[in-house]
Write a protein that holds these residues in place. Structure first.
Motif, PDB file in Angstrom:
ATOM      1  N   SER A 137       0.825  -1.203   0.000  1.00 49.77           N
ATOM      2  CA  SER A 137       0.000   0.000   0.000  1.00 49.77           C
ATOM      3  C   SER A 137       0.860   1.254   0.000  1.00 49.77           C
ATOM      4  CB  SER A 137      -0.927  -0.005   1.212  1.00 49.77           C
ATOM      5  OG  SER A 137      -1.701   1.170   1.262  1.00 49.77           O
ATOM      6  N   ALA A 138       1.973   1.210   0.752  1.00 50.88           N
ATOM      7  CA  ALA A 138       2.882   2.352   0.832  1.00 50.88           C
ATOM      8  C   ALA A 138       3.869   2.383  -0.330  1.00 50.88           C
ATOM      9  CB  ALA A 138       3.646   2.321   2.157  1.00 50.88           C
ATOM     10  N   ARG A 139       3.774   1.400  -1.238  1.00 44.98           N
ATOM     11  CA  ARG A 139       4.649   1.291  -2.413  1.00 44.98           C
ATOM     12  C   ARG A 139       6.120   1.198  -2.027  1.00 44.98           C
ATOM     13  NH1 ARG A 139       1.641   5.103  -6.984  1.00 44.98           N
ATOM     14  NH2 ARG A 139      -0.435   4.225  -6.647  1.00 44.98           N
ATOM     15  N   ILE A 143       6.579  -6.331  -5.411  1.00 40.51           N
ATOM     16  CA  ILE A 143       5.777  -7.550  -5.456  1.00 40.51           C
ATOM     17  C   ILE A 143       5.760  -8.174  -4.069  1.00 40.51           C
ATOM     18  CG2 ILE A 143       5.607  -9.889  -6.426  1.00 40.51           C
ATOM     19  CD1 ILE A 143       7.009  -8.825  -8.934  1.00 40.51           C
ATOM     20  N   GLY A 144       4.602  -8.670  -3.668  1.00 41.31           N
ATOM     21  CA  GLY A 144       4.484  -9.347  -2.387  1.00 41.31           C
ATOM     22  C   GLY A 144       3.812 -10.691  -2.542  1.00 41.31           C
ATOM     23  N   ARG A 152      -8.727  -5.495  -0.935  1.00 37.67           N
ATOM     24  CA  ARG A 152      -8.328  -4.147  -0.519  1.00 37.67           C
ATOM     25  C   ARG A 152      -8.253  -3.264  -1.749  1.00 37.67           C
ATOM     26  NH1 ARG A 152      -3.812  -4.019   4.164  1.00 37.67           N
ATOM     27  NH2 ARG A 152      -3.362  -2.130   2.987  1.00 37.67           N
ATOM     28  N   PRO A 153      -8.731  -2.036  -1.647  1.00 40.04           N
ATOM     29  CA  PRO A 153      -8.739  -1.165  -2.827  1.00 40.04           C
ATOM     30  C   PRO A 153      -7.353  -0.706  -3.250  1.00 40.04           C
ATOM     31  CG  PRO A 153      -9.458   0.042  -0.875  1.00 40.04           C
ATOM     32  CD  PRO A 153      -9.358  -1.393  -0.470  1.00 40.04           C
ATOM     33  N   ASP A 154      -6.365  -0.844  -2.356  1.00 39.29           N
ATOM     34  CA  ASP A 154      -5.020  -0.361  -2.655  1.00 39.29           C
ATOM     35  C   ASP A 154      -4.072  -1.469  -3.100  1.00 39.29           C
ATOM     36  OD1 ASP A 154      -5.136  -1.570  -0.211  1.00 39.29           O
ATOM     37  OD2 ASP A 154      -3.919  -0.089   0.845  1.00 39.29           O
ATOM     38  N   VAL A 155      -4.544  -2.705  -3.136  1.00 45.81           N
ATOM     39  CA  VAL A 155      -3.695  -3.845  -3.480  1.00 45.81           C
ATOM     40  C   VAL A 155      -4.370  -4.674  -4.575  1.00 45.81           C
ATOM     41  CG1 VAL A 155      -2.682  -5.995  -2.639  1.00 45.81           C
ATOM     42  CG2 VAL A 155      -2.623  -3.948  -1.195  1.00 45.81           C
ATOM     43  N   GLU A 156      -3.584  -5.089  -5.543  1.00 43.14           N
ATOM     44  CA  GLU A 156      -4.116  -5.889  -6.644  1.00 43.14           C
ATOM     45  C   GLU A 156      -3.591  -7.319  -6.560  1.00 43.14           C
ATOM     46  OE1 GLU A 156      -4.215  -5.962 -11.555  1.00 43.14           O
ATOM     47  OE2 GLU A 156      -3.474  -4.197 -10.476  1.00 43.14           O
ATOM     48  N   ASP A 272      -2.720   0.448  -9.177  1.00 41.73           N
ATOM     49  CA  ASP A 272      -2.514   1.718  -9.871  1.00 41.73           C
ATOM     50  C   ASP A 272      -1.101   2.273  -9.694  1.00 41.73           C
ATOM     51  OD1 ASP A 272      -5.171   1.692 -10.729  1.00 41.73           O
ATOM     52  OD2 ASP A 272      -5.854   2.692  -8.897  1.00 41.73           O
ATOM     53  N   ALA A 273      -0.148   1.418  -9.304  1.00 42.21           N
ATOM     54  CA  ALA A 273       1.242   1.858  -9.182  1.00 42.21           C
ATOM     55  C   ALA A 273       1.991   1.538 -10.476  1.00 42.21           C
ATOM     56  CB  ALA A 273       1.930   1.176  -8.006  1.00 42.21           C
ATOM     57  N   PRO A 274       2.928   2.391 -10.900  1.00 43.11           N
ATOM     58  CA  PRO A 274       3.725   2.072 -12.090  1.00 43.11           C
ATOM     59  C   PRO A 274       4.476   0.764 -11.877  1.00 43.11           C
ATOM     60  CG  PRO A 274       4.047   4.355 -11.398  1.00 43.11           C
ATOM     61  CD  PRO A 274       3.297   3.692 -10.290  1.00 43.11           C
ATOM     62  N   PHE A 275       4.399  -0.123 -12.852  1.00 45.73           N
ATOM     63  CA  PHE A 275       5.025  -1.437 -12.747  1.00 45.73           C
ATOM     64  C   PHE A 275       6.250  -1.450 -13.638  1.00 45.73           C
ATOM     65  CE2 PHE A 275       4.483  -6.242 -12.758  1.00 45.73           C
ATOM     66  CZ  PHE A 275       4.655  -6.345 -11.397  1.00 45.73           C
ATOM     67  N   SER A 276       7.432  -1.621 -13.055  1.00 46.35           N
ATOM     68  CA  SER A 276       8.666  -1.570 -13.829  1.00 46.35           C
ATOM     69  C   SER A 276       8.794  -2.784 -14.729  1.00 46.35           C
ATOM     70  CB  SER A 276       9.875  -1.487 -12.892  1.00 46.35           C
ATOM     71  OG  SER A 276      10.049  -2.721 -12.206  1.00 46.35           O
ATOM     72  N   ARG A 277       9.623  -2.654 -15.763  1.00 48.48           N
ATOM     73  CA  ARG A 277       9.875  -3.768 -16.665  1.00 48.48           C
ATOM     74  C   ARG A 277      10.557  -4.909 -15.916  1.00 48.48           C
ATOM     75  NH1 ARG A 277      13.484  -2.987 -20.043  1.00 48.48           N
ATOM     76  NH2 ARG A 277      12.791  -4.367 -21.700  1.00 48.48           N
ATOM     77  N   ALA A 278      11.420  -4.558 -14.940  1.00 48.33           N
ATOM     78  CA  ALA A 278      12.092  -5.587 -14.151  1.00 48.33           C
ATOM     79  C   ALA A 278      11.093  -6.361 -13.312  1.00 48.33           C
ATOM     80  CB  ALA A 278      13.149  -4.941 -13.258  1.00 48.33           C
ATOM     81  N   ALA A 279      10.127  -5.665 -12.708  1.00 46.20           N
ATOM     82  CA  ALA A 279       9.114  -6.342 -11.900  1.00 46.20           C
ATOM     83  C   ALA A 279       8.275  -7.262 -12.767  1.00 46.20           C
ATOM     84  CB  ALA A 279       8.235  -5.310 -11.192  1.00 46.20           C
TER      85      ALA A 279
END
Length: 303
Positions: A137-139, A143-144, A152-156, A272-279
């Protein structure tokens, strides 16, 4: 001053002749001479002294060339850095998982990832599920892997997996040769269980209540590794996920428990967080490892 003029000057300085510069740039000699003349006009000082068909660089030209080379070195560095980013060689991937995944599943995925992307840096922490959700949630992580039963609305949820808990005991235990162990088999036997804050604990109490058996809980602990450690010392039979006990080798054996106690977990990212190519690349390795494990079943994205 423009790029073609600078390129022409640089090639003349590098090759020592207009002819060599023209060949390197695949243009005519008059074109190189014209670019140099235009650059001299723009700079306000001569760069080349012409002696018939020969040219000699002025002292000002050498000073200016040093700056030009620094500029191109900067461009080369930018290109190299871009290549590293493109190949995931200049990136830090931040992961967190529940303890169950930390002994074999996450290491296998990290091993595959760094083998494909040398130079990538990975940080992996082991936390409780609630803390992993808070960090997502706190970015603070990319990945978790955690257990969660409420949306949760903040976690996908990227993917959900399920397995079944097993009874873990020493090989000398009377129940070690069974194919299945039930609550009735465990009546009055000392039990080591995951603590009351876990999802597994609630399932366990429900299964024993449905069988009309009061569990003899002698130790309540977390994580599963601790429960297995207590089982290995003969403190009691542990009811845990089927992955962790394998770390103890021949010290323990696992027997299926019925009725089933599910052990579900999810692969998660921040919504809704930017997802890096590495991730994204690591996620492919992680799901490949999880999908290949015969102890796990995938339920698909979002559960």
């Amino acid at each position: 001053m423009n790029q073609k003029q600078i390129e022409a000057f640089r090639m003349v300085m590098r090759h020592g002749t207009v002819t060599g510069a023209a060949k390197a740039l695949s243009v005519s000699q008059p074109a190189v001479s014209r670019h140099i003349a235009d650059l001299e006009a723009s700079l306000g000082f001569p760069l080349l002294l012409r002696f018939g068909g020969r040219v000699e660089a002025t002292r000002e030209a050498h000073a200016f060339f040093a700056e030009v080379e620094r500029m191109y070195y900067g461009f080369d560095r930018l290109a190299q850095e871009a290549q590293k980013i493109r190949g995931h060689q200049r990136t830090t991937l931040r992961l967190a998982s529940l303890p169950m995944a930390s002994f074999g599943l996450i290491p296998a995925a990290v091993s595959a990832f760094v083998a494909r992307h040398p130079g990538a840096e990975v940080t992996h922490d082991v936390y409780t599920s609630s803390r992993i959700l808070d960090q997502l949630s706190a970015r603070q992580i990319d990945i978790g892997m955690a257990q969660t039963v409420a949306a949760r609305p903040d976690v996908e949820v990227v993917a959900s997996y399920t397995t079944s808990c097993v009874c873990v005991m020493t090989r000398s235990d009377p129940l070690a040769g069974r194919d299945v162990v039930t609550p009735a088999d465990l009546a009055e036997r000392p039990l080591v269980v995951l603590n009351h804050r876990t999802v597994t604990y609630g399932y366990l109490l429900q299964r024993f209540a449905e069988a009309g058996v009061a569990p003899n809980i002698v130790a309540e602990t977390q994580p599963s590794y601790s429960a297995c450690g207590l089982a290995a010392l003969g403190v009691g039979i542990a009811i845990v996920d089927p992955v962790t006990s394998g770390v103890f080798g021949d010290a323990l054996t696992s027997v299926a428990f019925a009725p089933e106690i599910p052990f579900d977990f999810q692969v998660l990212t921040a919504r809704d967080a930017p997802f890096s190519r590495a991730a994204a690349a690591f996620l492919e390795d992680l799901t490949s490892v999880l999908d290949a494990d015969p102890r796990l079943s995938r339920r698909g994205a979002g559960g």
